[in-house]
Design an enzyme around this catalytic site. Sequence first.
Site, PDB file in Angstrom:
ATOM      1  N   CYS A 172     -43.846  30.575  10.461  1.00 51.82           N
ATOM      2  CA  CYS A 172     -43.288  29.693  11.483  1.00 51.82           C
ATOM      3  C   CYS A 172     -41.966  29.137  10.987  1.00 51.82           C
ATOM      4  O   CYS A 172     -41.811  28.872   9.805  1.00 51.82           O
ATOM      5  CB  CYS A 172     -44.304  28.568  11.748  1.00 51.82           C
ATOM      6  SG  CYS A 172     -43.684  27.229  12.778  1.00 51.82           S
ATOM      7  N   CYS A 187     -40.540  26.329  12.475  1.00 53.68           N
ATOM      8  CA  CYS A 187     -40.336  24.993  13.039  1.00 53.68           C
ATOM      9  C   CYS A 187     -39.630  24.140  11.985  1.00 53.68           C
ATOM     10  O   CYS A 187     -39.599  24.512  10.819  1.00 53.68           O
ATOM     11  CB  CYS A 187     -41.672  24.394  13.485  1.00 53.68           C
ATOM     12  SG  CYS A 187     -42.663  23.676  12.162  1.00 53.68           S
ATOM     13  N   ASP A 244     -57.635   8.942  30.110  1.00 49.71           N
ATOM     14  CA  ASP A 244     -58.992   9.430  30.299  1.00 49.71           C
ATOM     15  C   ASP A 244     -59.857   8.172  30.386  1.00 49.71           C
ATOM     16  O   ASP A 244     -59.458   7.105  29.942  1.00 49.71           O
ATOM     17  CB  ASP A 244     -59.366  10.317  29.103  1.00 49.71           C
ATOM     18  CG  ASP A 244     -60.643  11.084  29.368  1.00 49.71           C
ATOM     19  OD1 ASP A 244     -61.188  10.953  30.482  1.00 49.71           O
ATOM     20  OD2 ASP A 244     -61.091  11.812  28.466  1.00 49.71           O
ATOM     21  N   CYS A 285     -41.844  23.734   8.817  1.00 52.52           N
ATOM     22  CA  CYS A 285     -42.173  24.914   8.003  1.00 52.52           C
ATOM     23  C   CYS A 285     -40.939  25.571   7.386  1.00 52.52           C
ATOM     24  O   CYS A 285     -41.010  26.135   6.293  1.00 52.52           O
ATOM     25  CB  CYS A 285     -42.922  25.944   8.842  1.00 52.52           C
ATOM     26  SG  CYS A 285     -44.481  25.332   9.452  1.00 52.52           S
ATOM     27  N   ASP A 292     -66.300   9.756  35.189  1.00 51.34           N
ATOM     28  CA  ASP A 292     -67.237  10.836  35.540  1.00 51.34           C
ATOM     29  C   ASP A 292     -68.342  10.965  34.489  1.00 51.34           C
ATOM     30  O   ASP A 292     -68.302  10.322  33.446  1.00 51.34           O
ATOM     31  CB  ASP A 292     -66.475  12.166  35.697  1.00 51.34           C
ATOM     32  CG  ASP A 292     -65.705  12.544  34.440  1.00 51.34           C
ATOM     33  OD1 ASP A 292     -65.211  11.623  33.752  1.00 51.34           O
ATOM     34  OD2 ASP A 292     -65.600  13.745  34.132  1.00 51.34           O
TER      35      ASP A 292
HETATM   36 ZN    ZN Z   1     -44.281  25.258  11.689  1.00 52.02          ZN
END
Ligand code: ZN
Length: 541
Positions: A274, A276, A87, A279, A122
Amino acid sequence: MSFEVKEKNLLGRIGKLKTKSGTVETPLLYPVINPNVQLVPAQRLKDEFGFEAVITNAYILWKRYGSRVTEEGLHKFLNFDGVVMTDSGAYQILVYGGVEVSQAQIVDYEESIGTDIATILDIPTGWRIPKEKAQDSVSETLKRAKTFFKLKTREDLLWVGPVQGGRHLDLVAKSAKAMGRLPFQIHALGSPTEVMESYRYDVLVDMIMAAKMNLPLDRPMHLFGAGHPHMMALAVALGCDLFDSAAYALYAREGRYMTENGTWRVGEMDYFPCQCPRCASSTPKTVRDMPKREKEVFLAEHNLHVCVAELKRIKQAIRDGRLWEHVEMRAHAHPALLTALKRAKNYESFIETHSPTVKQSGFFFFDSVGLGRPEVVHYRERLTERFTPPDTAEVLVLIPQGKEKPFHRSEDFKDIRRVINRLDEKTADRVHVCFYAAPFGIIPLELDEVYPLSQHETSMPLDYEVIDYVARQVSECLFRSNYKSVVFVHDPENWGNNVKNRCRTTCKKKKIAFSCLTLGESSTKEFLASLNAMLKQNLSE
Ligand SMILES: [Zn+2]
């Protein structure tokens, strides 16, 4: 061509974007790399999370590290072997009101550090900005875009042409049109962050569509600052291909736990919804007790896993042609998202034109929100444009949808067909049978096996808007055709009186005979005898 579309559904697409450091698949999310403080090292983002590309800020690099990045090269500096986007510092302009670098300097810097995807300098419009000021940001961005092509020296970078205008949709459209005429490889919609932070997703829909409808469709579109998994499906469905997320880290700093259905505070959670890698082996309590930095890393990593998982679901939904269902599911997680999906109905015709309508699978219709689906819009438009009843048709028999599909094979219909079949062939040709059905409206018997008229499941009872839509379709169809009379089979239990009343009113206006038979008022035998009598009477007149 650097961008190739592989699969499409709604305006969403799975595509391949070719850069000098490799080809990446879209929809794509770039995690934002903050060169000053990075919670998760860039290379780990690729190796462990599967992020093929990251984004960082060329202005911050220039200001803080200067020629060090030029000498090492951006990839080595970040220690990342994937695709890097930069950016330009536009966000800093928005926040601090100005940057101490010229466009010529930043373009030269982006080229010299060897970024893969680069942004011109921009001028972001921002959110609560009066129109004249917004106009200035659009004009200045366009002016810079034009001069940029004289500044660039390398041909192997992909350049992003940002679209500005903020919530002033006419300016967004104007900006998109002008930017689209310049040979950028990618476009981006600028300054939607404040819109998203205030949950004005309906305004975001308008902004995205104002840009999308005026940009070349064969170029990918980036939505700046959009990194929450609960809104990605909607944005993808409206044609956004690229996203960047600083949110995963910003949220982590504030103890916020992202899910595909919204944000929770880890301080208020008892369970992690979750699985993942983070977690699965932890609980909210153990996370709360962690030292600050460790907690931040935990939440950042979970947030990233959630984003990846949602992007994979979105891609699978595109492949299966079920993106609409996926968006509806997410939209019901927050009223602001549902408001936004309802707003998308304003663009149903554009979405229908650019969405493939022939699919393998059927679809699920839940309620009136689904009336904006391309399948429904497509059928309505085709029926209006192309369908005329058979020349011999004089009497229209309108039958409510049966329990089974296709309707003509349903048990309910068999008895009715027998009555019609008892007429001699020439007389039977004067009878035209149509079904009224949700969500399509009116379905001629001869079309009821055409996709998707029988390949969908509808939830019952129907809501008021759906019944009203069907009533309108019936009425409009009568206005377009030349029947001499209508025999209406009324099903008050499933349809109330709306369709019947609208049909009768239209018949009156068109001065055609209307007769009505109500289901459930008499025995089947009596019902069929009445139908027989009504047909004969209508056919003899
Ligand atoms: Zn998670």
